[in-house]
Design a protein around this motif. Structure first.
Motif, PDB file in Angstrom:
ATOM      1  N   TYR A 120      10.545 -12.360   6.934  1.00 13.38           N
ATOM      2  CA  TYR A 120       9.767 -13.343   6.197  1.00 13.38           C
ATOM      3  C   TYR A 120      10.681 -14.153   5.288  1.00 13.38           C
ATOM      4  O   TYR A 120      11.832 -13.798   5.082  1.00 13.38           O
ATOM      5  CB  TYR A 120       8.678 -12.637   5.371  1.00 13.38           C
ATOM      6  CG  TYR A 120       7.909 -11.668   6.219  1.00 13.38           C
ATOM      7  CD1 TYR A 120       6.981 -12.129   7.145  1.00 13.38           C
ATOM      8  CD2 TYR A 120       8.167 -10.295   6.155  1.00 13.38           C
ATOM      9  CE1 TYR A 120       6.314 -11.253   7.980  1.00 13.38           C
ATOM     10  CE2 TYR A 120       7.495  -9.411   6.985  1.00 13.38           C
ATOM     11  CZ  TYR A 120       6.578  -9.893   7.895  1.00 13.38           C
ATOM     12  OH  TYR A 120       5.936  -9.021   8.722  1.00 13.38           O
TER      13      TYR A 120
ATOM     14  N   ALA B 148      19.740  -1.750  -0.518  1.00 10.80           N
ATOM     15  CA  ALA B 148      18.450  -2.425  -0.654  1.00 10.80           C
ATOM     16  C   ALA B 148      17.556  -2.034   0.519  1.00 10.80           C
ATOM     17  O   ALA B 148      17.970  -2.103   1.674  1.00 10.80           O
ATOM     18  CB  ALA B 148      18.648  -3.934  -0.690  1.00 10.80           C
ATOM     19  N   ILE B 149      16.344  -1.610   0.185  1.00 10.11           N
ATOM     20  CA  ILE B 149      15.362  -1.208   1.194  1.00 10.11           C
ATOM     21  C   ILE B 149      14.395  -2.372   1.386  1.00 10.11           C
ATOM     22  O   ILE B 149      13.960  -2.994   0.414  1.00 10.11           O
ATOM     23  CB  ILE B 149      14.551   0.007   0.679  1.00 10.11           C
ATOM     24  CG1 ILE B 149      15.477   1.205   0.448  1.00 10.11           C
ATOM     25  CG2 ILE B 149      13.423   0.372   1.639  1.00 10.11           C
ATOM     26  CD1 ILE B 149      14.793   2.361  -0.284  1.00 10.11           C
ATOM     27  N   GLY B 150      14.040  -2.684   2.629  1.00  9.76           N
ATOM     28  CA  GLY B 150      13.070  -3.746   2.912  1.00  9.76           C
ATOM     29  C   GLY B 150      11.651  -3.187   2.856  1.00  9.76           C
ATOM     30  O   GLY B 150      11.271  -2.372   3.677  1.00  9.76           O
TER      31      GLY B 150
ATOM     32  N   GLY C  82      20.003  -1.428   3.908  1.00 11.84           N
ATOM     33  CA  GLY C  82      21.434  -1.656   4.085  1.00 11.84           C
ATOM     34  C   GLY C  82      22.133  -1.402   2.767  1.00 11.84           C
ATOM     35  O   GLY C  82      21.566  -1.657   1.701  1.00 11.84           O
TER      36      GLY C  82
ATOM     37  N   GLN D 188      12.293  -6.165  -1.865  1.00 13.77           N
ATOM     38  CA  GLN D 188      13.273  -5.081  -1.732  1.00 13.77           C
ATOM     39  C   GLN D 188      13.152  -4.092  -2.879  1.00 13.77           C
ATOM     40  O   GLN D 188      12.822  -4.460  -4.007  1.00 13.77           O
ATOM     41  CB  GLN D 188      14.702  -5.653  -1.733  1.00 13.77           C
ATOM     42  CG  GLN D 188      15.052  -6.401  -0.448  1.00 13.77           C
ATOM     43  CD  GLN D 188      16.496  -6.865  -0.416  1.00 13.77           C
ATOM     44  OE1 GLN D 188      17.115  -7.068  -1.457  1.00 13.77           O
ATOM     45  NE2 GLN D 188      17.034  -7.059   0.791  1.00 13.77           N
TER      46      GLN D 188
ATOM     47  N   VAL E 274      15.808  -0.908   7.999  1.00 16.89           N
ATOM     48  CA  VAL E 274      14.948  -0.808   6.816  1.00 16.89           C
ATOM     49  C   VAL E 274      15.753  -0.716   5.519  1.00 16.89           C
ATOM     50  O   VAL E 274      15.205  -0.843   4.437  1.00 16.89           O
ATOM     51  CB  VAL E 274      13.950   0.366   6.891  1.00 16.89           C
ATOM     52  CG1 VAL E 274      12.881   0.089   7.931  1.00 16.89           C
ATOM     53  CG2 VAL E 274      14.646   1.677   7.193  1.00 16.89           C
TER      54      VAL E 274
ATOM     55  N   ARG F 109      14.592 -15.963   1.404  1.00 14.26           N
ATOM     56  CA  ARG F 109      15.611 -16.491   2.324  1.00 14.26           C
ATOM     57  C   ARG F 109      14.910 -17.343   3.366  1.00 14.26           C
ATOM     58  O   ARG F 109      13.905 -16.918   3.939  1.00 14.26           O
ATOM     59  CB  ARG F 109      16.343 -15.353   3.058  1.00 14.26           C
ATOM     60  CG  ARG F 109      17.181 -14.491   2.149  1.00 14.26           C
ATOM     61  CD  ARG F 109      17.909 -13.405   2.931  1.00 14.26           C
ATOM     62  NE  ARG F 109      18.331 -12.354   2.010  1.00 14.26           N
ATOM     63  CZ  ARG F 109      18.820 -11.168   2.393  1.00 14.26           C
ATOM     64  NH1 ARG F 109      18.958 -10.895   3.686  1.00 14.26           N
ATOM     65  NH2 ARG F 109      19.176 -10.271   1.496  1.00 14.26           N
TER      66      ARG F 109
ATOM     67  N   GLU G 208      14.876 -17.916   6.457  1.00 16.07           N
ATOM     68  CA  GLU G 208      15.217 -17.501   7.815  1.00 16.07           C
ATOM     69  C   GLU G 208      14.082 -17.923   8.740  1.00 16.07           C
ATOM     70  O   GLU G 208      13.020 -18.326   8.286  1.00 16.07           O
ATOM     71  CB  GLU G 208      15.344 -15.982   7.870  1.00 16.07           C
ATOM     72  CG  GLU G 208      16.487 -15.440   7.041  1.00 16.07           C
ATOM     73  CD  GLU G 208      16.687 -13.955   7.287  1.00 16.07           C
ATOM     74  OE1 GLU G 208      17.366 -13.610   8.254  1.00 16.07           O
ATOM     75  OE2 GLU G 208      16.155 -13.146   6.501  1.00 16.07           O
TER      76      GLU G 208
HETATM   77  P1  AMP Z   1      20.220  -7.171   3.195  1.00 15.53           P
HETATM   78  O1  AMP Z   1      20.015  -7.559   1.760  1.00 15.53           O
HETATM   79  O2  AMP Z   1      20.335  -8.343   4.113  1.00 15.53           O
HETATM   80  O3  AMP Z   1      21.295  -6.129   3.399  1.00 15.53           O
HETATM   81  O4  AMP Z   1      18.868  -6.478   3.647  1.00 15.53           O
HETATM   82  C1  AMP Z   1      18.448  -5.225   3.222  1.00 15.53           C
HETATM   83  C2  AMP Z   1      17.102  -4.918   3.829  1.00 15.53           C
HETATM   84  O5  AMP Z   1      16.141  -5.888   3.414  1.00 15.53           O
HETATM   85  C3  AMP Z   1      17.083  -5.006   5.348  1.00 15.53           C
HETATM   86  O6  AMP Z   1      17.465  -3.796   5.931  1.00 15.53           O
HETATM   87  C4  AMP Z   1      15.634  -5.339   5.636  1.00 15.53           C
HETATM   88  O7  AMP Z   1      14.868  -4.151   5.656  1.00 15.53           O
HETATM   89  C5  AMP Z   1      15.210  -6.169   4.448  1.00 15.53           C
HETATM   90  N1  AMP Z   1      15.225  -7.616   4.762  1.00 15.53           N
HETATM   91  C6  AMP Z   1      16.280  -8.462   4.771  1.00 15.53           C
HETATM   92  N2  AMP Z   1      15.902  -9.714   5.088  1.00 15.53           N
HETATM   93  C7  AMP Z   1      14.560  -9.672   5.287  1.00 15.53           C
HETATM   94  C8  AMP Z   1      13.571 -10.649   5.641  1.00 15.53           C
HETATM   95  N3  AMP Z   1      13.866 -11.934   5.823  1.00 15.53           N
HETATM   96  N4  AMP Z   1      12.282 -10.231   5.772  1.00 15.53           N
HETATM   97  C9  AMP Z   1      11.950  -8.936   5.577  1.00 15.53           C
HETATM   98  N5  AMP Z   1      12.847  -7.980   5.238  1.00 15.53           N
HETATM   99  C10 AMP Z   1      14.130  -8.330   5.089  1.00 15.53           C
END
Ligand code: AMP
Length: 423
Positions: free
Chosen positions: A121, A303-305, A281, A126, A279, A112, A114
């Motif tokens: 990052y 999904a865990i980061g 969602g 994940q 960490v 992503r 971001e």
């Molecule tokens: P999401 O898919 O947005 O629900 O994200 C699930 C998990 O992935 C989040 O709780 C973070 O731990 C991790 N995550 C999401 N985006 C990032 C990112 N850009 N860099 C690192 N970890 C991320």
């Protein structure tokens, strides 16, 4: 000129990768106990998959995807998340015909664009899990329980927030009430929220702007709008979690902006990570399979980061053991050649062995062994070799032991003899 890695893309060096391995091993074990199997997915998908699954109006699809045109003019995207691909594969391979319930997990890189910062990052990883084919409260509770087991086994202290997002019956009423509330606070909301107000009022609760947070502090909450079946579902999920002593907090502001997200929704938060403290969602998405062209099959996942979890684990335990069991220090060419075979035999026996080059003197070799944190060094000098034996140095006791170790011993016996030198 030196070439550095691309901004937002990072290397995972050995001290961190050891933590990743432990995390992955634990995930595999915890998930297997609940009947999950791994699915390995491509990192590139057709752009329209994410546009449809994640939603055209989300930040991810609007501005964060790495999208490119392939030579045949098709539009492709580096996956920003895993759920869409799991469901694409689930439909493509008609998995629902084989099994009424699919429990799948994946581990891999996501992309992503971001703004990079600590814990955020552009390539991150994940560990995700999805259950397709069940919509009862028991399975929602099981998924949260599995997450809880995973974090507990890793000795990580985290907080679990849960909420119910209602369904197609009750959420529209809530959405309207939230929109009306937002209209009444229009002057206090940021520009993004003005757009959200019409497109997706639920996301007004998501905004990180302090002004918006304050304006929305007294907003109506979804829990008050749940219809009877949703209320019952949520109550039963909570009852199951309480039955197993899983601690969680109800967070009525935990929302997901997309229409197919429904009912149980959860997030895992950890202390000590700064602003990027989520960490994990997850949540239920009953309309998504259908929306992607499949049958009307319900789903729930998380999904865990990995990076954020690794940071958490690293602050807790500094060096996870990739320390060698034995360091072999050969002195001279003949010793080196003998050491080469001994090291191989011990490695075959399952031991971690570091073999130094004989071109370095004994002192330099000891310094290196010390740096690696190795407890025992097997020194092979010309004299020892002539007797077919090596000398052991205990780096903790800082002493050589006259005990000579027979170099012809089988691996396990030799390692045991080394460890017993000072007893
Ligand atoms: P999401 O898919 O947005 O629900 O994200 C699930 C998990 O992935 C989040 O709780 C973070 O731990 C991790 N995550 C999401 N985006 C990032 C990112 N850009 N860099 C690192 N970890 C991320």
């Amino acid at each position: 000129m030196k070439i550095a890695a691309v901004r937002g893309f990072r290397d995972v060096l050995p001290e961190e990768s050891a933590v990743w391995q432990r995390m992955e091993t634990q995930a595999r074990a915890s998930f297997a106990a609940y009947g999950f199997s791994e699915i390995i997915l491509p990192v590139i998908e057709k752009t329209e998959l994410f546009a449809r699954a994640i939603g055209e109006t989300t930040d991810i699809v609007e501005k964060e995807m790495y999208t490119f045109t392939d030579r045949d003019e098709s539009s492709l995207t580096l996956r920003p998340e895993g759920t869409a691909s799991v469901i694409r594969a689930y439909i493509e391979h008609s998995l629902s015909h084989r099994e009424p319930v699919s429990k799948l997990f994946y581990i891999g890189a996501m992309f992503r664009r971001e703004r990079p910062q600590k814990g955020r990052y552009r390539q991150f990883h994940q560990i995700g899990a999805e259950i397709l084919g069940r919509d009862d409260p028991l399975i929602d509770a099981e998924l949260v329980l599995m997450l809880n087991d995973f974090f507990t086994t890793l000795h990580l202290e985290v907080a679990v927030d849960v909420n119910s997002l209602g369904d197609a019956v009750c959420r529209p009423r809530y959405r309207e009430s939230l929109r009306a509330f937002g209209e009444s606070k229009l002057a206090e909301l940021c520009e993004n929220c003005h757009a959200r107000l019409h497109r997706n009022p639920l996301r007004l609760l998501d905004c990180k702007e302090p002004g918006c947070r304050q304006a929305m502090a007294d907003a109506p909450i979804l829990t008050d709008f749940l219809c009877a079946p949703c209320r019952d579902h949520f109550a039963r999920v909570q009852a199951y979690l309480r039955q197993e002593n899983v601690s969680f907090a109800l967070n009525p502001r935990l929302v997901r902006g997309l229409d197919y997200y429904c009912r149980t929704s959860f997030e895992v938060i950890a202390q000590g990570l700064g602003s990027q403290n989520a960490v994990c969602g997850g949540g239920r998405y009953d309309g998504l399979v259908e929306q992607l062209g499949g049958p009307a099959i319900p789903g729930i996942g998380f999904a865990i980061g990995v990076e954020r979890l690794a940071m958490l684990m690293q602050t807790r335990e500094h060096h996870l053991s990739s320390t060698p069991d034995l360091f072999i220090a050969p002195l001279g060419a003949a010793a080196e050649s003998q050491a080469f075979s001994v090291a191989r035999r011990l490695r075959h026996g399952g031991y971690r062995v570091e073999l130094e080059s004989s071109s370095r003197g004994l002192k330099a070799q000891m310094r290196r062994a010390d740096k690696l944190g190795v407890r025992y060094v097997l020194i092979l000098g010309e004299n020892e070799l002539a007797a077919g034996k090596g000398t052991v140095r205990d780096m903790q006791a800082k002493s050589d032991w006259p005990t000579a170790i027979d170099l012809a011993l089988p691996a396990q016996t030799m390692i045991e003899a080394v460890r017993n030198v000072n007893s």
